[in-house]
Design a protein around this motif. Structure first.
Motif, PDB file in Angstrom:
ATOM      1  N   ALA A   1      -8.946  -2.355  -0.211  1.00 46.09           N
ATOM      2  CA  ALA A   1      -7.795  -2.799   0.385  1.00 46.09           C
ATOM      3  C   ALA A   1      -7.071  -1.412   0.901  1.00 46.09           C
ATOM      4  O   ALA A   1      -6.564  -1.190   1.914  1.00 46.09           O
ATOM      5  CB  ALA A   1      -6.669  -3.516  -0.152  1.00 46.09           C
ATOM      6  N   PHE A   2      -7.151  -0.500  -0.007  1.00 40.94           N
ATOM      7  CA  PHE A   2      -6.386   0.716   0.213  1.00 40.94           C
ATOM      8  C   PHE A   2      -7.251   1.466   0.967  1.00 40.94           C
ATOM      9  O   PHE A   2      -6.543   2.157   2.178  1.00 40.94           O
ATOM     10  CB  PHE A   2      -6.249   1.522  -1.077  1.00 40.94           C
ATOM     11  N   LYS A   3      -8.433   1.565   1.059  1.00 36.99           N
ATOM     12  CA  LYS A   3      -9.297   2.099   2.000  1.00 36.99           C
ATOM     13  C   LYS A   3      -9.316   1.545   3.670  1.00 36.99           C
ATOM     14  O   LYS A   3      -9.167   2.258   4.322  1.00 36.99           O
ATOM     15  CB  LYS A   3     -10.983   2.162   1.867  1.00 36.99           C
ATOM     16  N   ARG A   4      -9.226   0.473   3.414  1.00 38.34           N
ATOM     17  CA  ARG A   4      -8.912  -0.376   4.770  1.00 38.34           C
ATOM     18  C   ARG A   4      -7.354   0.035   5.601  1.00 38.34           C
ATOM     19  O   ARG A   4      -7.465   0.291   6.654  1.00 38.34           O
ATOM     20  CB  ARG A   4      -8.922  -1.886   4.650  1.00 38.34           C
ATOM     21  N   PHE A   5      -6.535   0.373   4.449  1.00 40.42           N
ATOM     22  CA  PHE A   5      -5.157   0.691   5.083  1.00 40.42           C
ATOM     23  C   PHE A   5      -5.152   1.998   5.502  1.00 40.42           C
ATOM     24  O   PHE A   5      -4.562   2.388   6.595  1.00 40.42           O
ATOM     25  CB  PHE A   5      -4.314   0.203   4.311  1.00 40.42           C
ATOM     26  N   TYR A   6      -5.647   3.115   4.684  1.00 43.03           N
ATOM     27  CA  TYR A   6      -5.562   4.572   4.965  1.00 43.03           C
ATOM     28  C   TYR A   6      -6.842   5.146   5.523  1.00 43.03           C
ATOM     29  O   TYR A   6      -6.656   6.290   5.701  1.00 43.03           O
ATOM     30  CB  TYR A   6      -4.984   5.247   3.887  1.00 43.03           C
ATOM     31  N   GLN A   7      -8.076   4.562   5.586  1.00 43.20           N
ATOM     32  CA  GLN A   7      -9.015   5.133   5.611  1.00 43.20           C
ATOM     33  C   GLN A   7      -9.535   6.111   4.872  1.00 43.20           C
ATOM     34  O   GLN A   7     -10.214   7.053   5.206  1.00 43.20           O
ATOM     35  CB  GLN A   7      -9.231   5.582   7.294  1.00 43.20           C
TER      36      GLN A   7
ATOM     37  N   MET B   1       0.866  -1.214  -0.024  1.00 43.16           N
ATOM     38  CA  MET B   1      -0.138   0.053   0.003  1.00 43.16           C
ATOM     39  C   MET B   1       0.933   1.351  -0.068  1.00 43.16           C
ATOM     40  O   MET B   1       0.445   2.328  -0.542  1.00 43.16           O
ATOM     41  CB  MET B   1      -0.921   0.110   1.181  1.00 43.16           C
ATOM     42  N   LYS B   2       2.010   1.077   0.532  1.00 42.28           N
ATOM     43  CA  LYS B   2       2.888   2.240   0.561  1.00 42.28           C
ATOM     44  C   LYS B   2       3.324   2.527  -0.783  1.00 42.28           C
ATOM     45  O   LYS B   2       3.528   3.947  -1.179  1.00 42.28           O
ATOM     46  CB  LYS B   2       3.978   2.063   1.626  1.00 42.28           C
TER      47      LYS B   2
END
Length: 64
Positions: free
Chosen positions: A33-39, A1-2
């Motif tokens: 998945a991105f939204k779960r990681f970064y909100q 994700m980074k």
């Protein structure tokens, strides 16, 4: 994700292109998945980073 966040911040690639580059053939799965990681959704993340760019540039100049 980074890596995805870096691509959102530093390139003009669209979400589908970024999702493929980081190993998600389905951009919807990537966005989830991105939204779960970064909100934040990838689109929201990119917009937030664009809004912060002037202050990042100012902070860089202020350090010199």
């Amino acid at each position: 994700m980074k890596k995805a966040a870096e691509l959102l911040d530093k390139t003009s690639l669209n979400i589908m292109q970024i999702s493929e580059r980081v190993g998600y053939p389905d951009s919807n799965n990537f966005s989830t998945a991105f939204k779960r990681f970064y909100q934040l959704s990838p689109r929201q993340y990119r917009q937030k980073e664009k809004e912060m760019q002037p202050s990042k540039k100012y902070m860089h100049c202020a350090k010199v």
